[in-house]
Structure formats: structure tokens, C-alpha cells
Design a protein around this motif. Structure first.
Motif, short mmCIF file in Angstrom:
data_model
loop_
_atom_site.label_atom_id
_atom_site.label_comp_id
_atom_site.label_asym_id
_atom_site.label_seq_id
_atom_site.Cartn_x
_atom_site.Cartn_y
_atom_site.Cartn_z
N ASP A 53 36.13 50.54 34.24
CA ASP A 53 35.67 50.00 32.97
C ASP A 53 34.83 48.78 33.33
O ASP A 53 34.88 48.30 34.47
CB ASP A 53 36.83 49.56 32.08
N VAL A 54 34.07 48.28 32.37
CA VAL A 54 33.25 47.10 32.61
C VAL A 54 33.48 46.11 31.46
O VAL A 54 33.45 46.49 30.29
CB VAL A 54 31.75 47.44 32.71
N GLY A 75 40.80 37.18 42.97
CA GLY A 75 39.44 37.64 43.27
C GLY A 75 39.01 38.68 42.25
O GLY A 75 39.61 38.82 41.19
N THR A 76 37.96 39.40 42.58
CA THR A 76 37.42 40.40 41.65
C THR A 76 37.14 41.69 42.39
O THR A 76 37.15 41.73 43.62
CB THR A 76 36.09 39.94 41.02
N GLY A 77 36.83 42.70 41.62
CA GLY A 77 36.23 43.90 42.16
C GLY A 77 34.73 43.66 42.17
O GLY A 77 34.27 42.51 42.14
N PHE A 89 33.49 44.74 36.93
CA PHE A 89 34.03 46.09 37.05
C PHE A 89 35.56 45.97 37.12
O PHE A 89 36.08 45.25 37.96
CB PHE A 89 33.45 46.79 38.27
N THR A 90 36.23 46.67 36.23
CA THR A 90 37.67 46.52 36.06
C THR A 90 38.37 47.87 36.13
O THR A 90 37.73 48.92 36.13
CB THR A 90 37.98 45.84 34.72
N ALA A 91 39.69 47.83 36.13
CA ALA A 91 40.49 49.05 36.16
C ALA A 91 40.28 49.85 34.87
O ALA A 91 40.11 49.27 33.80
CB ALA A 91 41.96 48.70 36.32
N PRO A 159 40.47 44.46 38.88
CA PRO A 159 41.41 43.72 38.05
C PRO A 159 41.68 44.45 36.75
O PRO A 159 40.82 45.16 36.23
CB PRO A 159 40.70 42.39 37.80
N GLY A 160 42.89 44.29 36.24
CA GLY A 160 43.28 44.90 34.98
C GLY A 160 43.15 43.92 33.83
O GLY A 160 42.68 42.79 34.00
N PRO A 161 43.60 44.32 32.64
CA PRO A 161 43.43 43.48 31.46
C PRO A 161 44.18 42.15 31.53
O PRO A 161 43.69 41.14 31.04
CB PRO A 161 43.95 44.35 30.31
#
Length: 197
Positions: A53-54, A75-77, A89-91, A159-161
Motif C-alpha cells: 500500500d502507499v 526505519g522505513t520501506g 510504501f507500506t504493508a 511498516p504497518g498502520p
């Protein structure tokens, strides 16, 4: 083909595995990879929801979120800048869950009189049924369009929500001072003693 991949990897940080991961989001990954092999400076529209997801945020607030994620968090993706906005960019599933978490925490409000809730700008969440334009794999992208954290593996941490909620709240707190005192009467003399030691 590896010489083409090596060339843009040196410039943008996107590796062969990272390009394969991005391409896997589309219905025809091999076609996307073939396009990038021929035209690595071509932006591509990819669907969200299955591979990633973005979360799309204004540039300044996005920078604050990135600072929190890298300085104090996990950190991040992959992260991109596209047309003056930061794309995190997320889970998968983050786009559906994050808005309700922000509302529950009362950080997604739009009441301009309440500086606390107004501190988090509207976050655009792209999930199932949405698509985003990803920057080209080379540095020849239009100005302001590039990878900040390039995809470099076939299985990046995303990373998730909850992580994004944490970062958004921390970024908002850094942007605004919250007072527990009521607003002063117009014309009243107010002295800020919070910074005295």
C-alpha cells in the motif's frame, strides 16, 4: 541485461531485486521489467493492495515522519518523492486501517481551531483498487521525482498502520506546541515561562 540494471542501480539505488519486487505488484511483471530494461527512465503505474500500500503525504510533513521513523523508530520501506509529495510504501492493509486509527486517536480531525488535530494533514492512503505512479529507476526523472529510499530487495520490510500512526503523531507533536492552558483573553499579557530553567 545486467549492465542496464547495474547502471541505474548505481544512480538511484534501485537494485535488480528491488525492481522485481516493484514489478511483482502488476499483472504482468515480466512486461514491466522489459519496459524498464529498455527505458529505465520511464515512470510506471502500479496497483496497490497486494504487494504494498502507499501512504501519500505532503512533502514537509512527510519529511518530519521520515525523521521520526529513522531517528527514533524502525526505519522505513521504500520511499519516493513524486510531484512534491512523499510516497511511503507500506504493508498491504495499511491504507484501510490507518485512517480509522488516526480518527480513533483524534489526530485526523479537520477542525482548524484545534491546532492539535489540524497538525496531521490529510494523509492519502492508496490500497486495494488504487494505483500509484512510481518514479523511474534512473536519476533522469523530472525534477522532484525520485527515490529517497530505493527498493533493494525482493522482500523489503514494510511498516504497518501502527508504525505510521506513531510516526504521524510524533511528527505532528514536533510541528506544534500543545498547551494545556486555555487561550488567553484578547489583549492579555502572556508570558511564556515553559523554556525557563
Amino acid at each position: 541485461m545486467s549492465s542496464v540494471w547495474d547502471e541505474f542501480s548505481d544512480i538511484s539505488g534501485v537494485t535488480t531485486d528491488g525492481a522485481a519486487w516493484l514489478a511483482s505488484a502488476g499483472a504482468h511483471p515480466r512486461s514491466t521489467l522489459a519496459l524498464w530494461a529498455e527505458q529505465p527512465d520511464a515512470p510506471v503505474v502500479l496497483p496497490c493492495g497486494s504487494v504494498f500500500d502507499v501512504v501519500n503525504v505532503p512533502a514537509l510533513f512527510g519529511r518530519r515522519m521520515l525523521d521520526r521513523l529513522w531517528d527514533e523508530g524502525a526505519g522505513t520501506g521504500p520511499v519516493a518523492v513524486f510531484r512534491g509529495r512523499v510516497l511511503l510504501f507500506t504493508a498491504p492493509g495499511t491504507a484501510q486501517r490507518l485512517p480509522s486509527l488516526l480518527a480513533w486517536e483524534e489526530w485526523g480531525g479537520r477542525d482548524a481551531r484545534d491546532c492539535r488535530t489540524a497538525a496531521v494533514p490529510p494523509l492519502l492512503c492508496h490500497g486495494t483498487g488504487d494505483a500509484v505512479t512510481v518514479p523511474p529507476l534512473t536519476a533522469t526523472a523530472p525534477a522532484g521525482t525520485r527515490w529517497l529510499v530505493a527498493p533493494d530487495t525482493r522482500h523489503p520490510w514494510l511498516p504497518g498502520p501502527e508504525v505510521l500512526l506513531w510516526a504521524a503523531v510524533r511528527a505532528a507533536r514536533s510541528a506544534v506546541r500543545i498547551s494545556i492552558s486555555p487561550s488567553p483573553e484578547p489583549g492579555a499579557k502572556v508570558y511564556d515561562v515553559s523554556r525557563r530553567r
